[in-house]
Write an enzyme that holds these catalytic residues in place. Structure first.
Site, PDB file in Angstrom:
ATOM      1  N   ASN A 230      17.224  17.602 -13.496  1.00  0.00           N
ATOM      2  CA  ASN A 230      18.181  18.047 -14.508  1.00  0.00           C
ATOM      3  C   ASN A 230      18.699  16.865 -15.325  1.00  0.00           C
ATOM      4  OD1 ASN A 230      18.062  20.655 -13.302  1.00  0.00           O
ATOM      5  ND2 ASN A 230      19.563  19.999 -11.795  1.00  0.00           N
TER       6      ASN A 230
ATOM      7  N   HIS B 131      17.472  11.877 -10.513  1.00  0.00           N
ATOM      8  CA  HIS B 131      17.001  12.317  -9.214  1.00  0.00           C
ATOM      9  C   HIS B 131      16.142  13.562  -9.354  1.00  0.00           C
ATOM     10  CE1 HIS B 131      20.870  14.329  -9.897  1.00  0.00           C
ATOM     11  NE2 HIS B 131      20.464  15.296  -9.088  1.00  0.00           N
ATOM     12  N   PHE B 132      15.269  13.725  -8.404  1.00  0.00           N
ATOM     13  CA  PHE B 132      14.341  14.846  -8.377  1.00  0.00           C
ATOM     14  C   PHE B 132      14.583  15.645  -7.107  1.00  0.00           C
ATOM     15  CE2 PHE B 132      12.652  11.872 -11.275  1.00  0.00           C
ATOM     16  CZ  PHE B 132      11.856  12.568 -12.172  1.00  0.00           C
ATOM     17  N   HIS B 133      14.756  16.949  -7.271  1.00  0.00           N
ATOM     18  CA  HIS B 133      14.885  17.865  -6.139  1.00  0.00           C
ATOM     19  C   HIS B 133      13.487  18.337  -5.756  1.00  0.00           C
ATOM     20  CE1 HIS B 133      19.285  18.773  -6.441  1.00  0.00           C
ATOM     21  NE2 HIS B 133      19.082  18.358  -7.682  1.00  0.00           N
TER      22      HIS B 133
ATOM     23  N   GLN C 237      23.173  18.935 -14.393  1.00  0.00           N
ATOM     24  CA  GLN C 237      23.176  17.632 -13.738  1.00  0.00           C
ATOM     25  C   GLN C 237      24.606  17.331 -13.312  1.00  0.00           C
ATOM     26  OE1 GLN C 237      21.854  14.275 -16.102  1.00  0.00           O
ATOM     27  NE2 GLN C 237      21.724  12.943 -14.302  1.00  0.00           N
TER      28      GLN C 237
ATOM     29  N   ASP D 149      18.819  16.756   0.801  1.00  0.00           N
ATOM     30  CA  ASP D 149      19.940  17.215  -0.015  1.00  0.00           C
ATOM     31  C   ASP D 149      20.921  17.885   0.928  1.00  0.00           C
ATOM     32  OD1 ASP D 149      21.537  19.201  -1.599  1.00  0.00           O
ATOM     33  OD2 ASP D 149      20.404  18.298  -3.236  1.00  0.00           O
ATOM     34  N   ILE D 150      22.187  17.559   0.787  1.00  0.00           N
ATOM     35  CA  ILE D 150      23.210  18.092   1.681  1.00  0.00           C
ATOM     36  C   ILE D 150      23.293  19.618   1.594  1.00  0.00           C
ATOM     37  CG2 ILE D 150      25.137  17.839   0.072  1.00  0.00           C
ATOM     38  CD1 ILE D 150      26.761  16.819   2.530  1.00  0.00           C
TER      39      ILE D 150
END
Length: 140
Positions: A86, A99-101, A93, A30-31
């Site tokens: 989310n 997507h999953f963090h 979101q 993740d950036i």
């Protein structure tokens, strides 16, 4: 579904720091790097949210989650790990491609009121992000 930034990352149109990939999923840093090793896991078959994701796609995500989580654990030995997903604007979101963090948690990142949720995008240059990605990749 319209093309998202994640679709462009999967297609290689936008660069990313790849962590893991198979024919069904793609994982990358993740950036924002809320914590060191913060990774996103996305399916290659896009859907906007959990409500519209088919069972087969969820199966591939659920198979990949522990693989990526264990690589993060081996690379950085966090004290814990949040897996967050989310759905919808009111759930924070911002990209409508499920997507999953995977957010490693370290005892030093907790304040008196819960987790510090601060982005670190501007604090880490590409070389440092590449170093973090390679540390995780080396665990596969």
């Amino acid at each position: 579904m319209s093309e998202t930034i994640f679709s462009k990352i999967i297609d290689g149109e936008i660069p990313s720091f790849k962590i893991y990939e198979n024919e069904h999923v793609y994982a990358f840093l993740d950036i924002s790097q809320v914590t060191k090793g913060h990774t996103l896991l996305i399916p290659k078959k896009a859907s906007p949210n959990i409500y519209e994701t088919d069972a087969e796609t969820m199966k591939h995500i659920s198979e990949a989650l522990p693989i990526v989580a264990n690589a993060i654990k081996k690379a950085f030995n966090p004290d814990g790990l949040n897996i967050i997903q989310n759905n919808g604007e009111f759930a924070s979101q911002s990209v409508y491609h499920i997507h999953f963090h995977l957010i490693p948690r370290y005892k030093d990142d907790i304040d008196g009121f819960g987790y510090i949720w601060e982005t670190n995008e501007d604090k880490l240059d590409d070389a440092k992000k590449e170093e973090i990605a390679k540390a995780i990749q080396s665990q596969f």
